[in-house]
Design an enzyme around this catalytic site. Structure first.
Site, PDB file in Angstrom:
ATOM      1  N   TRP A 151      11.189  25.027  -4.448  1.00 41.80           N
ATOM      2  CA  TRP A 151      12.224  24.041  -4.780  1.00 41.80           C
ATOM      3  C   TRP A 151      13.556  24.697  -5.102  1.00 41.80           C
ATOM      4  O   TRP A 151      14.565  24.001  -5.175  1.00 41.80           O
ATOM      5  CB  TRP A 151      11.776  23.163  -5.960  1.00 41.80           C
ATOM      6  CG  TRP A 151      11.234  23.950  -7.127  1.00 41.80           C
ATOM      7  CD1 TRP A 151       9.922  24.169  -7.415  1.00 41.80           C
ATOM      8  CD2 TRP A 151      11.984  24.652  -8.128  1.00 41.80           C
ATOM      9  NE1 TRP A 151       9.809  24.966  -8.540  1.00 41.80           N
ATOM     10  CE2 TRP A 151      11.062  25.274  -9.003  1.00 41.80           C
ATOM     11  CE3 TRP A 151      13.355  24.820  -8.381  1.00 41.80           C
ATOM     12  CZ2 TRP A 151      11.464  26.049 -10.097  1.00 41.80           C
ATOM     13  CZ3 TRP A 151      13.754  25.588  -9.465  1.00 41.80           C
ATOM     14  CH2 TRP A 151      12.803  26.185 -10.312  1.00 41.80           C
ATOM     15  N   ASN A 152      13.603  26.025  -5.307  1.00 42.81           N
ATOM     16  CA  ASN A 152      14.865  26.580  -5.814  1.00 42.81           C
ATOM     17  C   ASN A 152      15.940  26.729  -4.734  1.00 42.81           C
ATOM     18  O   ASN A 152      17.127  26.679  -5.034  1.00 42.81           O
ATOM     19  CB  ASN A 152      14.629  27.890  -6.581  1.00 42.81           C
ATOM     20  CG  ASN A 152      13.983  28.969  -5.762  1.00 42.81           C
ATOM     21  OD1 ASN A 152      13.502  28.714  -4.661  1.00 42.81           O
ATOM     22  ND2 ASN A 152      13.960  30.180  -6.278  1.00 42.81           N
ATOM     23  N   PRO A 176       7.239  21.286   2.009  1.00 42.84           N
ATOM     24  CA  PRO A 176       8.216  21.640   0.981  1.00 42.84           C
ATOM     25  C   PRO A 176       7.671  21.329  -0.406  1.00 42.84           C
ATOM     26  O   PRO A 176       6.724  20.559  -0.560  1.00 42.84           O
ATOM     27  CB  PRO A 176       9.416  20.741   1.316  1.00 42.84           C
ATOM     28  CG  PRO A 176       8.880  19.627   2.128  1.00 42.84           C
ATOM     29  CD  PRO A 176       7.622  20.103   2.800  1.00 42.84           C
ATOM     30  N   ALA A 177       8.305  21.911  -1.413  1.00 43.98           N
ATOM     31  CA  ALA A 177       7.903  21.640  -2.798  1.00 43.98           C
ATOM     32  C   ALA A 177       8.029  20.142  -3.073  1.00 43.98           C
ATOM     33  O   ALA A 177       8.967  19.501  -2.593  1.00 43.98           O
ATOM     34  CB  ALA A 177       8.804  22.423  -3.745  1.00 43.98           C
ATOM     35  N   GLY A 228       6.811  31.541  -3.589  1.00 47.89           N
ATOM     36  CA  GLY A 228       6.426  30.872  -4.830  1.00 47.89           C
ATOM     37  C   GLY A 228       5.816  31.864  -5.802  1.00 47.89           C
ATOM     38  O   GLY A 228       6.089  33.069  -5.729  1.00 47.89           O
ATOM     39  N   SER A 229       4.946  31.365  -6.654  1.00 45.75           N
ATOM     40  CA  SER A 229       4.445  32.213  -7.742  1.00 45.75           C
ATOM     41  C   SER A 229       3.404  33.215  -7.252  1.00 45.75           C
ATOM     42  O   SER A 229       2.694  32.988  -6.269  1.00 45.75           O
ATOM     43  CB  SER A 229       3.823  31.341  -8.832  1.00 45.75           C
ATOM     44  OG  SER A 229       2.617  30.791  -8.363  1.00 45.75           O
ATOM     45  N   GLU A 250       6.335  35.831  -0.457  1.00 47.70           N
ATOM     46  CA  GLU A 250       7.505  36.161  -1.292  1.00 47.70           C
ATOM     47  C   GLU A 250       7.177  35.609  -2.666  1.00 47.70           C
ATOM     48  O   GLU A 250       7.340  34.414  -2.924  1.00 47.70           O
ATOM     49  CB  GLU A 250       8.763  35.475  -0.758  1.00 47.70           C
ATOM     50  CG  GLU A 250       9.156  35.851   0.651  1.00 47.70           C
ATOM     51  CD  GLU A 250       9.719  37.244   0.765  1.00 47.70           C
ATOM     52  OE1 GLU A 250       9.800  37.949  -0.259  1.00 47.70           O
ATOM     53  OE2 GLU A 250      10.058  37.638   1.888  1.00 47.70           O
ATOM     54  N   LEU A 251       6.720  36.485  -3.563  1.00 42.26           N
ATOM     55  CA  LEU A 251       6.176  36.002  -4.838  1.00 42.26           C
ATOM     56  C   LEU A 251       7.142  36.300  -5.995  1.00 42.26           C
ATOM     57  O   LEU A 251       8.289  36.645  -5.775  1.00 42.26           O
ATOM     58  CB  LEU A 251       4.793  36.622  -5.048  1.00 42.26           C
ATOM     59  CG  LEU A 251       3.840  36.432  -3.846  1.00 42.26           C
ATOM     60  CD1 LEU A 251       2.501  37.107  -4.104  1.00 42.26           C
ATOM     61  CD2 LEU A 251       3.644  34.959  -3.516  1.00 42.26           C
ATOM     62  N   CYS A 284      14.033  34.020  -7.659  1.00 42.86           N
ATOM     63  CA  CYS A 284      13.029  35.082  -7.844  1.00 42.86           C
ATOM     64  C   CYS A 284      13.693  36.429  -8.084  1.00 42.86           C
ATOM     65  O   CYS A 284      13.059  37.349  -8.584  1.00 42.86           O
ATOM     66  CB  CYS A 284      12.143  35.211  -6.615  1.00 42.86           C
ATOM     67  SG  CYS A 284      11.391  33.683  -6.164  1.00 42.86           S
ATOM     68  N   GLU A 381       8.241  35.952 -16.051  1.00 39.30           N
ATOM     69  CA  GLU A 381       9.451  35.601 -15.306  1.00 39.30           C
ATOM     70  C   GLU A 381      10.093  34.415 -16.036  1.00 39.30           C
ATOM     71  O   GLU A 381       9.471  33.353 -16.176  1.00 39.30           O
ATOM     72  CB  GLU A 381       9.052  35.220 -13.874  1.00 39.30           C
ATOM     73  CG  GLU A 381      10.205  35.152 -12.917  1.00 39.30           C
ATOM     74  CD  GLU A 381       9.748  34.904 -11.477  1.00 39.30           C
ATOM     75  OE1 GLU A 381       8.630  34.391 -11.265  1.00 39.30           O
ATOM     76  OE2 GLU A 381      10.525  35.216 -10.565  1.00 39.30           O
ATOM     77  N   GLU A 458      11.690  38.944   5.183  1.00 39.74           N
ATOM     78  CA  GLU A 458      12.390  37.807   5.794  1.00 39.74           C
ATOM     79  C   GLU A 458      13.836  38.202   6.047  1.00 39.74           C
ATOM     80  O   GLU A 458      14.434  38.942   5.259  1.00 39.74           O
ATOM     81  CB  GLU A 458      12.315  36.596   4.863  1.00 39.74           C
ATOM     82  CG  GLU A 458      10.871  36.131   4.708  1.00 39.74           C
ATOM     83  CD  GLU A 458      10.736  34.798   3.996  1.00 39.74           C
ATOM     84  OE1 GLU A 458      11.587  34.469   3.154  1.00 39.74           O
ATOM     85  OE2 GLU A 458       9.762  34.096   4.290  1.00 39.74           O
TER      86      GLU A 458
END
Ligand code: SIN
Length: 478
Positions: A151-152, A176-177, A228-229, A250-251, A284, A381, A458
């Site tokens: 969502w960010n 999507p989120a 995400g997480s 991508e965590l 992130c 985080e 990416e």
């Protein structure tokens, strides 16, 4: 945005859930319900996957130049609608309009970048051991790609996955989120108008766990890309085992920002303001831990406090706003918990967050000092506008503190001594290091982490590799 999408984009059509079930998407600044979107059933998710597989078989045959033209058309269409998309991003995500506009341009740049990469997916010819033999290496699209996006950055995180996948010749399904599906759905419609054939790009919404597990268990989905997480990333790694899927993850991060005694303090603070408070601290790669040399800790902290106080917190749609609301009440509660626990654990808080009459999601910047590695605010985080500062005495101590986390996404080093900055950067266990720089995201550069921050890259010339598989032909000429 004149038109807010309220259906899913599947196989070139707007579709609702056959059950009629929906869930609301709300504006985090005002709680206004912007739309209700479908909660698909498991069999509808499977149907979307099947139609993507059918579309893949044709899309992979489309010449690279044609795919490139379509990607360029997407980029141009997005640039023509920056304001529309920015308004939608701000409405569903909360970030200031100026940042949302930047996100749309950033996204358009990914499509342009991948329109350029699409035509450069070159294979190899490798010399063989015998004169009548040839060895050819082909690069082929991996197949149907499923993306689980955060969502960010509701458009940019999708764009850098989708651009690479379409360039490679893959079909794509995005989930999507649940907080921010609207701009992804709007992007699907834009892509269709720009020439993406039916079924090649689909956007579906519904129960995250159910959709995620259908993606993971389907043998038709050959790759899953997730931002995400770390917690969810680990679940996906486990779930990928049964069908041996290719993954890009991508965590989470826990970015250190190391300021040496010889740094330009003013420049470092300006870098900190961008690197810490962008998107209200919800990226992130946002700075999570400041590590400042003892000799300049006071001066750096005072300047950071002064600059943090100047930032205007408000509704992202208002022109003066520099920090919007956090995405949800839960996100705000986590930030408040981390500040409270730092206080209990012995940290000082020279800049406290000030209560905001608009509600608890509107959190003003705070600065916390005397932070130690045993504190939760050091280990977790933060994902909010909190600057947590620890100090160090030697370079080795700084490196060891910076590396004392399972995460390895982004790190920042500030020093006017180039040789120190390079030596330290080489020893930092991170996928990305900014030297006197926090604006590290760009389409030309490989974005991604190591350790528990994930794998795969990416953007850049490397990003397309995640959507390709190698095939080698061994040819004997009798
Ligand atoms: C993030 O992954 O949260 C940061 C995205 C970016 O800067 O590209």
């Amino acid at each position: 945005m004149k038109h807010v999408p309220s259906k899913n984009w599947i196989n070139g059509e707007w579709r609702g859930a056959s059950s009629g079930e929906t869930f609301p998407v709300t504006n985090p600044a005002s709680d206004e319900v912007l739309a209700r979107v479908p909660a698909l059933s498991p069999h509808e998710v499977d149907e979307a996957i099947t139609s993507a597989q059918v579309a893949f078989l044709s899309w992979r045959e489309v010449p690279a130049r044609k795919r490139s033209d379509i990607l360029l058309a997407i980029s141009q269409a997005l640039l023509a609608r920056v304001e529309d998309f920015a308004e939608l991003i701000t409405a569903e995500q909360g970030k200031p309009l100026s940042e949302a506009r930047g996100e749309v341009v950033y996204s358009a740049n990914y499509f342009r970048w991948y329109s350029e990469e699409a035509v450069r997916v070159n294979g190899d010819i490798i010399p063989a051991d015998t004169p009548n033999k040839r060895i050819f290496v082909l690069k082929q699209p991996v197949g149907v790609v499923a993306a689980i996006t955060p969502w960010n950055f509701p458009v940019a995180m999708l764009a850098r996955k989708l651009g690479a996948a379409l360039a490679a010749g893959c079909a794509f399904i995005a989930k999507p989120a649940p907080e921010t599906p609207l701009s992804a759905l709007a992007l699907a419609e834009l892509c269709a108008h720009a020439g993406v054939p039916a079924g090649v790009f689909n956007v579906i919404t519904g129960d995250a766990e159910m959709i995620g597990s259908h993606f993971m268990s389907s043998p038709l989905v050959r790759k899953v890309t997730f931002t995400g997480s770390t917690e969810v990333g680990k679940i996906l790694i486990r779930q990928s085992a049964d069908t041996v899927k290719k993954l890009t993850l991508e965590l989470g991060g826990n970015a250190p920002f190391v300021v040496f005694g010889d740094a330009d303090i003013e420049h470092a603070v300006e870098g900190a303001i961008f690197g810490k408070y962008r998107n209200a601290g919800q990226t992130c790669i946002c700075v999570n831990r400041f590590l400042v040399h003892d000799s300049i800790a006071h001066a750096f902290t005072e300047r950071l406090i002064a600059r943090s106080k100047e930032l205007v917190v408000g509704d992202g749609s208002e022109a003066s706003t520099q920090i919007g609301p956090l995405i949800t009440d839960e996100a705000a509660a986590k930030v408040t918990r981390l500040i409270d626990s730092a206080r209990r654990e012995g940290a000082s808080i020279p800049l406290e967050p000030t209560p905001n009459t608009r509600g608890k999601r509107f959190i003003s910047p705070s600065v916390i000092t005397h932070v130690t590695p045993s504190m939760s605010i050091w280990k977790e985080e933060i994902f909010g506008p909190v600057s947590a500062i620890a100090t160090f005495a030697t370079d080795d101590e700084a490196i060891s503190l910076a590396n004392s986390t399972p995460h390895g996404l982004a790190a920042y080093v500030y020093s006017n001594n180039l040789s120190r900055a390079l030596k330290v950067s080489e020893q930092l266990e991170y996928g990305m290091v900014g030297v006197n720089d926090t604006a590290i995201s760009s389409v030309q550069a490989p974005f991604g982490g190591i350790k528990e921050s994930g794998f795969g890259r990416e953007g850049s010339k490397y990003g397309i590799d995640d959507y390709l598989v190698l095939k080698y032909l061994s040819v004997t000429m009798p």
